[in-house]
Design a protein around this motif. Structure first.
Motif, mmCIF file in Angstrom:
data_model
loop_
_atom_site.group_PDB
_atom_site.id
_atom_site.type_symbol
_atom_site.label_atom_id
_atom_site.label_comp_id
_atom_site.label_asym_id
_atom_site.label_seq_id
_atom_site.Cartn_x
_atom_site.Cartn_y
_atom_site.Cartn_z
ATOM 1 N N VAL A 1 0.841 -1.205 0.000
ATOM 2 C CA VAL A 1 0.000 0.000 0.000
ATOM 3 C C VAL A 1 0.878 1.257 0.000
ATOM 4 C CG1 VAL A 1 -1.889 1.294 1.068
ATOM 5 C CG2 VAL A 1 -1.905 -1.196 1.144
ATOM 6 N N SER B 1 3.756 1.260 -0.784
ATOM 7 C CA SER B 1 4.530 1.081 -2.017
ATOM 8 C C SER B 1 3.917 1.878 -3.178
ATOM 9 C CB SER B 1 4.571 -0.400 -2.393
ATOM 10 O OG SER B 1 3.251 -0.905 -2.546
ATOM 11 N N LYS B 2 2.603 1.954 -3.192
ATOM 12 C CA LYS B 2 1.932 2.622 -4.316
ATOM 13 C C LYS B 2 2.359 4.092 -4.397
ATOM 14 C CE LYS B 2 -2.232 -0.228 -3.667
ATOM 15 N NZ LYS B 2 -2.061 -1.221 -4.706
ATOM 16 N N ILE C 1 1.939 1.633 -10.084
ATOM 17 C CA ILE C 1 1.973 1.540 -8.609
ATOM 18 C C ILE C 1 2.259 0.125 -8.103
ATOM 19 C CG2 ILE C 1 0.493 3.547 -8.181
ATOM 20 C CD1 ILE C 1 -1.885 1.546 -7.947
ATOM 21 N N PRO D 1 7.322 -5.640 -9.294
ATOM 22 C CA PRO D 1 8.666 -5.107 -9.287
ATOM 23 C C PRO D 1 8.789 -3.837 -10.132
ATOM 24 C CG PRO D 1 8.541 -6.940 -10.833
ATOM 25 C CD PRO D 1 7.211 -6.867 -10.144
ATOM 26 N N GLY E 1 7.112 -3.958 -13.950
ATOM 27 C CA GLY E 1 6.387 -5.162 -14.365
ATOM 28 C C GLY E 1 7.372 -6.276 -14.677
ATOM 29 N N SER E 2 7.054 -7.490 -14.228
ATOM 30 C CA SER E 2 8.011 -8.598 -14.381
ATOM 31 C C SER E 2 8.271 -8.923 -15.853
ATOM 32 C CB SER E 2 7.511 -9.833 -13.625
ATOM 33 O OG SER E 2 6.193 -10.167 -14.011
ATOM 34 N N ASP F 1 2.116 -14.687 -15.461
ATOM 35 C CA ASP F 1 1.840 -13.320 -15.005
ATOM 36 C C ASP F 1 0.337 -13.071 -14.895
ATOM 37 O OD1 ASP F 1 1.466 -10.603 -14.752
ATOM 38 O OD2 ASP F 1 2.825 -10.021 -16.342
ATOM 39 N N GLN G 1 -0.408 -15.754 -11.130
ATOM 40 C CA GLN G 1 0.029 -14.894 -10.007
ATOM 41 C C GLN G 1 -1.111 -14.500 -9.070
ATOM 42 O OE1 GLN G 1 1.736 -11.062 -10.920
ATOM 43 N NE2 GLN G 1 3.522 -11.978 -11.899
ATOM 44 N N ARG H 1 -1.882 -14.703 -4.934
ATOM 45 C CA ARG H 1 -1.831 -13.447 -4.161
ATOM 46 C C ARG H 1 -3.114 -13.291 -3.327
ATOM 47 N NH1 ARG H 1 -1.237 -10.344 -8.443
ATOM 48 N NH2 ARG H 1 1.014 -10.113 -8.390
ATOM 49 N N SER I 1 -4.851 -3.824 1.660
ATOM 50 C CA SER I 1 -4.239 -4.691 0.651
ATOM 51 C C SER I 1 -5.190 -5.808 0.243
ATOM 52 C CB SER I 1 -2.962 -5.319 1.207
ATOM 53 O OG SER I 1 -1.855 -4.743 0.613
ATOM 54 N N ASN J 1 -6.644 -6.230 -3.480
ATOM 55 C CA ASN J 1 -6.446 -7.496 -4.203
ATOM 56 C C ASN J 1 -7.735 -8.311 -4.313
ATOM 57 O OD1 ASN J 1 -3.579 -7.631 -4.948
ATOM 58 N ND2 ASN J 1 -3.249 -7.359 -2.756
HETATM 59 N N1 LIG Z 1 1.564 -8.782 -12.953
HETATM 60 C C1 LIG Z 1 2.409 -7.774 -12.356
HETATM 61 C C2 LIG Z 1 2.023 -7.799 -10.908
HETATM 62 C C3 LIG Z 1 2.409 -6.649 -10.140
HETATM 63 C C4 LIG Z 1 1.716 -6.675 -8.771
HETATM 64 O O1 LIG Z 1 0.478 -6.741 -8.648
HETATM 65 N N2 LIG Z 1 2.547 -6.575 -7.713
HETATM 66 C C5 LIG Z 1 2.010 -6.513 -6.380
HETATM 67 C C6 LIG Z 1 2.897 -7.283 -5.406
HETATM 68 S S1 LIG Z 1 2.898 -9.016 -5.745
HETATM 69 C C7 LIG Z 1 1.956 -5.072 -5.901
HETATM 70 O O2 LIG Z 1 2.820 -4.267 -6.226
HETATM 71 N N3 LIG Z 1 0.932 -4.712 -5.119
HETATM 72 C C8 LIG Z 1 0.787 -3.423 -4.563
HETATM 73 C C9 LIG Z 1 0.383 -3.464 -3.123
HETATM 74 O O3 LIG Z 1 0.262 -4.572 -2.559
HETATM 75 O O4 LIG Z 1 0.189 -2.414 -2.526
HETATM 76 C C10 LIG Z 1 3.886 -8.123 -12.568
HETATM 77 O O5 LIG Z 1 4.209 -9.296 -12.798
HETATM 78 O O6 LIG Z 1 4.710 -7.206 -12.515
#
Ligand SMILES: N[C@@H](CCC(=O)N[C@@H](CS)C(=O)NCC(=O)O)C(=O)O
Length: 248
Positions: free
Chosen positions: A36, A38-39, A50, A53, A64-65, A100, A104, A108, A149, A153
């Motif tokens: 969060v 992190s955004k 936001i 990686p 983005g990965s 991806d 993923q 999550r 979070s 999600n």
């Molecule tokens: N599909 C994207 C996923 C990016 C993603 O959703 N990352 C999550 C962590 S796994 C994130 O930054 N979430 C923001 C948060 O939890 O606040 C990738 O592979 O780069």
């Protein structure tokens, strides 16, 4: 300017980016961000999106990965993350996209459902991270961040249950990519790194382990992420889980 990878501790796509940097032999520094927060932090340091990686390399900002895989191959072609043969490359790109875009997120969602029900489990996933506050304090005061979070999600009951129900088919897809040689070969590719981290993270949830551990997918994760941080003891409602096979 040095290379810096922005991660959320134990994030599976962020771990994918770290594995790819290691594979390329590119040294980098890591910045750990709290979910969060992190955004905002990513926008403050100039990334357009936001999520982690996020990578700063050679003055470029790549997020983005999948984007990071391509940027790394462009910046340092050897060793390659994608095969040169166009047909094989297309197969790896298909598996990478699946990892991806399809694999993923359900994992999550199950993870965040678990944190919502016991935020103490966050401790193991933050092992070794430098979050700027002691982890005990972060967990004690982290209820609102966990709730946010889980909300971002969409990790409510219905979606977590749907994620769990989708898992066997997703694992079959991973096993099929291994069986046809798209991933799991002698040399890793971008799809190996993309998929192995999701399976590695899934294996940290005790409720998911029985569905995974005898599969080729588990061997892939053990190979690339043998020490995935974190552990979620059984937490999902037993009624959601597949029945254990009857004893012979
Ligand atoms: N599909 C994207 C996923 C990016 C993603 O959703 N990352 C999550 C962590 S796994 C994130 O930054 N979430 C923001 C948060 O939890 O606040 C990738 O592979 O780069």
């Amino acid at each position: 300017m040095g290379t810096r990878l922005y991660v959320i501790p134990a994030s599976h796509p962020a771990t994918t980016a770290a594995l790819m940097l290691d594979f390329k032999g590119i040294p980098y520094k890591r910045t750990d961000l709290m979910p969060v927060v992190s955004k905002v932090a990513l926008r403050v340091v100039g990334f357009p999106r936001i999520t982690v990686p996020a990578l700063r390399i050679d003055g470029e900002k790549v997020q983005g990965s999948r984007e990071i895989a391509r940027a790394l191959d462009r910046i340092k072609p050897d060793p390659p993350l994608f095969p040169a043969d166009p047909e094989r490359r297309a197969a790896v790109e298909d598996a990478e996209r699946f990892g991806d875009a399809e694999l993923q997120h359900p994992i999550r969602q199950l993870l965040w459902w678990g944190f919502k029900h016991d935020k103490e489990n966050l401790r193991g996933y933050s092992e070794g991270a430098k979050l700027g506050v002691p982890i005990g304090l972060a967990i004690k005061t982290g209820g609102p961040l966990v709730a946010l979070s889980a909300h971002f999600n969409e990790a409510g009951d219905a979606n977590a249950r749907a994620a769990l129900a989708a898992l066997p088919d997703l694992l079959d897809r991973v096993d099929a990519y291994i069986a046809d040689g798209t991933i799991g070969g002698a040399e890793p590719n971008a799809a190996d790194f993309q998929i192995a981290t999701s399976i590695g993270l899934a294996l940290t949830l005790d409720d998911l382990k029985p569905m995974i551990e005898s599969r080729p997918a588990a061997a892939l994760a053990h190979r690339y992420v043998p020490n995935y941080p974190g552990h979620t003891p059984p937490i999902l409602p037993p009624a959601w889980l597949p029945a254990a096979p009857a004893a012979a």
